[in-house]
Motif scaffolding. Structure first.
Motif, PDB file in Angstrom:
ATOM      1  N   UNK A   9      55.795  33.522  32.709  1.00  0.00           N
ATOM      2  CA  UNK A   9      56.182  33.228  34.076  1.00  0.00           C
ATOM      3  C   UNK A   9      55.278  32.169  34.662  1.00  0.00           C
ATOM      4  N   UNK A  10      55.765  31.486  35.665  1.00  0.00           N
ATOM      5  CA  UNK A  10      54.939  30.535  36.413  1.00  0.00           C
ATOM      6  C   UNK A  10      54.763  30.989  37.857  1.00  0.00           C
ATOM      7  N   UNK A  11      55.347  32.157  38.175  1.00  0.00           N
ATOM      8  CA  UNK A  11      55.271  32.679  39.542  1.00  0.00           C
ATOM      9  C   UNK A  11      54.043  33.578  39.674  1.00  0.00           C
ATOM     10  N   UNK A  12      52.891  32.990  39.692  1.00  0.00           N
ATOM     11  CA  UNK A  12      51.661  33.786  39.788  1.00  0.00           C
ATOM     12  C   UNK A  12      51.482  34.375  41.185  1.00  0.00           C
ATOM     13  N   UNK A  13      51.939  33.700  42.205  1.00  0.00           N
ATOM     14  CA  UNK A  13      51.742  34.176  43.559  1.00  0.00           C
ATOM     15  C   UNK A  13      52.428  35.518  43.784  1.00  0.00           C
ATOM     16  N   UNK A  14      53.562  35.738  43.109  1.00  0.00           N
ATOM     17  CA  UNK A  14      54.266  36.999  43.278  1.00  0.00           C
ATOM     18  C   UNK A  14      53.529  38.143  42.607  1.00  0.00           C
ATOM     19  N   UNK A  15      52.620  37.842  41.714  1.00  0.00           N
ATOM     20  CA  UNK A  15      51.905  38.879  40.974  1.00  0.00           C
ATOM     21  C   UNK A  15      50.537  39.175  41.575  1.00  0.00           C
ATOM     22  N   UNK A  16      50.173  38.466  42.639  1.00  0.00           N
ATOM     23  CA  UNK A  16      48.852  38.659  43.234  1.00  0.00           C
ATOM     24  C   UNK A  16      48.995  39.014  44.706  1.00  0.00           C
ATOM     25  N   UNK A  17      47.996  39.692  45.203  1.00  0.00           N
ATOM     26  CA  UNK A  17      47.962  40.093  46.606  1.00  0.00           C
ATOM     27  C   UNK A  17      47.859  38.850  47.479  1.00  0.00           C
ATOM     28  N   UNK A  18      48.724  38.767  48.469  1.00  0.00           N
ATOM     29  CA  UNK A  18      48.725  37.599  49.346  1.00  0.00           C
ATOM     30  C   UNK A  18      47.486  37.544  50.247  1.00  0.00           C
ATOM     31  N   UNK A  19      46.777  38.715  50.409  1.00  0.00           N
ATOM     32  CA  UNK A  19      45.593  38.773  51.278  1.00  0.00           C
ATOM     33  C   UNK A  19      44.325  38.519  50.472  1.00  0.00           C
ATOM     34  N   UNK A  20      44.151  39.260  49.389  1.00  0.00           N
ATOM     35  CA  UNK A  20      42.900  39.204  48.624  1.00  0.00           C
ATOM     36  C   UNK A  20      42.998  38.342  47.379  1.00  0.00           C
ATOM     37  N   UNK A  21      44.192  37.843  47.075  1.00  0.00           N
ATOM     38  CA  UNK A  21      44.387  36.975  45.902  1.00  0.00           C
ATOM     39  C   UNK A  21      43.987  37.678  44.610  1.00  0.00           C
ATOM     40  N   UNK A  22      44.108  38.976  44.581  1.00  0.00           N
ATOM     41  CA  UNK A  22      43.809  39.758  43.384  1.00  0.00           C
ATOM     42  C   UNK A  22      45.120  40.238  42.764  1.00  0.00           C
ATOM     43  N   UNK A  23      45.036  40.605  41.487  1.00  0.00           N
ATOM     44  CA  UNK A  23      46.227  41.070  40.761  1.00  0.00           C
ATOM     45  C   UNK A  23      46.706  42.381  41.361  1.00  0.00           C
ATOM     46  N   UNK A  24      48.004  42.506  41.527  1.00  0.00           N
ATOM     47  CA  UNK A  24      48.607  43.741  42.047  1.00  0.00           C
ATOM     48  C   UNK A  24      48.537  44.820  40.983  1.00  0.00           C
ATOM     49  N   UNK A  25      47.914  45.983  41.363  1.00  0.00           N
ATOM     50  CA  UNK A  25      47.745  47.071  40.389  1.00  0.00           C
ATOM     51  C   UNK A  25      48.313  48.398  40.851  1.00  0.00           C
ATOM     52  N   UNK A  26      48.527  48.556  42.150  1.00  0.00           N
ATOM     53  CA  UNK A  26      48.958  49.856  42.672  1.00  0.00           C
ATOM     54  C   UNK A  26      50.191  49.684  43.561  1.00  0.00           C
ATOM     55  N   UNK A  27      50.775  50.842  43.857  1.00  0.00           N
ATOM     56  CA  UNK A  27      51.952  50.878  44.729  1.00  0.00           C
ATOM     57  C   UNK A  27      51.700  51.861  45.848  1.00  0.00           C
ATOM     58  N   UNK A  28      51.781  51.388  47.099  1.00  0.00           N
ATOM     59  CA  UNK A  28      51.587  52.248  48.253  1.00  0.00           C
ATOM     60  C   UNK A  28      52.912  52.928  48.581  1.00  0.00           C
TER      61      UNK A  28
END
Length: 517
Positions: free
Chosen positions: A130-149
Motif C-alpha cells: 500500500x501507499x496509503x500510510x496516513x490511513x494506517x497511522x494516528x492522525x494526532x500522534x503519527x504512530x501506527x494504529x494498534x488498538x480499537x476503542x
C-alpha cells in the motif's frame, strides 16, 4: 509481474504488441508471423525484400523460422497477470520489482527478497502492499494504529490509550476487534443470504406465475379466437334464417296477391263483357228487346266488390315483429353461449355411479354412457340403487358455475338433469322431475318439457336436439337447459334455492345417452 523493460523487449516493432508466434529473419530481427508476412506481401513484385528494422535486403522472399525460445518467453510473460496496484519494492533501485509487503514503521514496500531480510520485531508491521500510510497511522500522534476503542468505534495508537482522549476507554487489539466485526458481518451476511434466497424464491415464484399467466393468456386467446369464429358462423346462420323468413313471408304475400290479381282479372273481364252488352242495348232501336233484359241492378254486384276489397285488405304486410323476435332470440342465444363459455367451468370429469344404476340400465366401461337393457344386470339390491331406469353421477356440485353436456341422439325417450343425493330410490316419486329434489328436461318422441316437483313446463316441439347442455349456477340458484343446435338455443331456466349438493342424473326409457367429455 514482468518489468517494463522486459515487456518492451518482447514488443513486435510492427504491431507494437507482445510477440504472437514470433519468427526470425536471417538478419536476426524478430516479428510476429502475421505482421512480417503482411509486410513481405506488400513487397511482392519489387524485386527485393527488406527487413523493417535494419533494411537488410533479400533477393528471394526470406524463409521465416519460428523462434521457439522467444515464443516461450512471450507466452510466459502474457500468462502473468499485471498487478493492479503498481507498487514496487522500495529497495530495488535498478529495475522495478513488484512489492510483496509494506512495512508501516519503515514506510517502505518490500519484494520477496527484502521481506526475508527485513526486521521481524513487533514494531515493524507488515501488510499487503500500500501507499496509503496516513490511513494506517494516528492522525494526532503519527504512530501506527494498534488498538480499537469500543466506546468511540475508532482505531487508535498507543499514545491515544495512555495520554490521549481515549485514555480509560474500553479497547481491544485490532485483530480481536476485527474478528468481532467480521463475526457481525458474517451474521449480516447470513441474514442477507437468507433474504436473497427468499428473494430468489419470490422471483422464481413470480416467474412461474408469469409463465402460468402467459400460458393462461395463450389458452384464453385460443379460446377467444375459436369463440369468435363460432360467433361469426352463428351470425351467418342467424342471418340466413332471418333472410329465409323474410323471403318466405314475401313469397306468401306475393302468392296471395297473385291469386287476388287473377281473380280480379277474371272479374274485370266479366265486367267488360257486361259493359259491352249494355252498350249494345243502348244502341238498339227495338224497345221490346231493351225492356225484356234483366233489371239494371242485376248488372252490379256490390257485395262481390266489397268481398274483394276485404281480401285485398287481408293480404297484410311483412311480419316485422316476428323477424325482430327471431333476430333478438338468436342474438340472445349467442350471448348466452358466450357467457357460459367464460363464466362457467366445463365439468369433464363426470362419471356415473354404478352403485345407483337400476338393474335395467347398462353402464359402459367408460362410465359415461347409459343404455336401457332388457337383460337384468343382477346388481346387489342396495338402498342407494334406483328401481326406475336412472343413474346419478359420483361427482356432486355444491358451489360455483359449471356445465356439462349429454349426447341424446340415440334415444327418443329420456330425461336429463340434476338431483339431490337424498332423492328417493323407489317408487314413482323417485323418477326425476316428479319430486321436489330433482330438476330435469324430458323428451318423449318430439315433445319436450322441463319438470320439477311434478310441474311441467312445455317446450316447443321438434327442437333440433341431439345434444343437451345443462348449466348450473349454484349460488344464483339457476339451472338452465340448452339445445346444442347450430347455433346454440336456450330452452329454459329454472330458479331455486339449492340446499344440498347436486348430482348429474340420467333417466333412459329407450335407447342410450352419453355424457360428453
Amino acid at each position: 509481474m514482468a518489468s517494463a523493460d522486459l515487456r518492451q523487449e518482447l514488443d513486435c516493432s510492427i504491431c507494437l504488441n507482445i510477440y504472437t508466434d514470433p519468427v526470425t529473419l536471417r538478419c536476426g530481427h524478430n516479428f510476429c508471423r502475421v505482421c512480417i508476412d503482411r509486410v513481405l506481401d506488400t513487397q511482392e513484385g519489387s524485386g527485393v525484400y527488406t527487413c523493417p528494422e535494419c533494411r537488410a535486403e533479400f533477393q528471394d522472399r526470406p524463409v521465416l523460422e519460428k523462434n521457439r525460445h522467444l515464443c516461450n518467453i512471450a507466452e510466459h510473460v502474457q500468462s502473468i497477470p499485471e498487478e493492479e496496484t503498481g507498487i514496487f519494492c522500495t529497495y530495488c533501485v535498478h529495475s522495478p520489482v513488484p512489492a510483496l509487503k509494506t512495512c508501516l514503521r519503515c514506510e517502505a514496500s518490500l519484494c520477496d527478497i527484502h521481506c526475508k531480510t527485513h526486521n521481524k520485531s513487533a514494531e515493524h508491521v507488515l501488510l499487503d502492499p500500500t501507499t496509503s500510510f496516513e490511513k494506517r497511522k494516528c492522525s494526532v500522534h503519527k504512530e501506527i494504529l494498534k488498538y480499537f476503542c469500543s466506546e468511540d468505534a475508532a482505531c487508535i495508537c498507543v499514545s491515544c490509550c495512555l495520554i490521549g482522549e481515549h485514555r480509560g476507554h474500553q479497547m481491544e487489539s485490532l485483530d480481536v476487534a476485527s474478528e468481532k466485526k467480521k463475526e457481525e458481518l458474517r451474521n449480516v451476511l447470513q441474514k442477507l443470504t437468507t433474504k436473497r434466497e427468499e428473494t430468489e424464491r419470490r422471483v422464481q415464484s413470480l416467474q412461474e406465475r408469469r409463465r402460468e399467466d402467459q400460458e393462461k393468456a395463450a389458452c384464453v386467446t385460443e379460446k377467444v379466437d375459436a369463440l369468435f369464429r363460432d360467433i361469426r358462423k352463428w351470425v351467418r346462420v342467424l342471418e340466413k334464417r332471418v333472410l329465409s323468413e323474410i323471403s318466405r313471408q314475401e313469397d306468401h304475400i306475393s302468392l296471395t296477391v297473385s291469386d287476388l290479381i287473377q281473380q280480379l282479372e277474371i272479374k274485370k273481364d266479366e265486367l267488360s263483357r257486361k259493359m259491352r252488352h249494355i252498350e249494345e242495348l243502348c244502341n238498339m232501336s227495338d224497345p221490346v228487346t231493351v225492356l225484356q233484359e234483366p233489371e239494371t241492378g242485376d248488372f252490379c254486384d256490390t257485395e262481390d266488390r266489397e268481398r274483394h276489397d276485404d281480401q285485398v285488405h287481408d293480404v297484410g304486410d311483412l311480419d316485422v315483429g316476428l323477424i325482430s323476435r327471431t333476430i333478438h332470440q338468436g342474438l340472445s342465444d349467442i350471448i348466452t353461449h358466450i357467457n357460459i363459455e367464460f363464466v362457467a367451468q366445463e365439468a369433464t370429469d363426470i362419471v356415473l355411479d354404478t352403485n345407483t344404476a337400476a338393474n335395467v340400465i347398462y353402464i359402459l366401461g367408460d362410465r359415461k354412457t347409459a343404455s336401457r337393457s332388457d337383460i337384468d344386470q343382477n346388481r346387489p339390491g342396495t338402498p342407494e340403487r334406483f328401481q326406475c331406469p336412472q343413474v346419478i353421477s359420483i361427482r356432486s356440485f355444491s358451489s360455483g358455475r359449471h356445465y356439462w353436456e349429454v349426447d341424446v341422439g340415440k334415444s327418443r325417450w329420456w330425461s336429463v338433469g340434476m338431483c339431490y343425493p337424498s332423492i328417493d330410490r323407489r317408487g314413482r316419486q323417485s323418477i326425476i322431475g316428479l319430486n321436489n329434489k330433482s330438476w330435469c328436461m324430458w323428451r318423449y318422441n318430439n315433445q319436450y318439457s322441463v319438470i320439477h316437483d311434478s310441474k311441467w313446463i312445455q317446450l316447443p316441439d321438434n327442437i333440433p336436439c341431439d345434444r343437451v347442455r345443462i348449466y348450473l349456477d349454484y349460488e344464483a340458484g339457476q339451472l338452465s337447459f340448452y339445445s346444442l343446435c347450430d347455433p346454440i338455443r336456450h330452452l329454459h331456466t329454472v330458479t331455486a334455492t339449492f340446499t344440498e349438493p347436486l348430482h348429474a342424473v340420467l333417466c333412459v326409457w329407450k335407447g342410450c345417452i352419453k355424457i360428453s367429455g
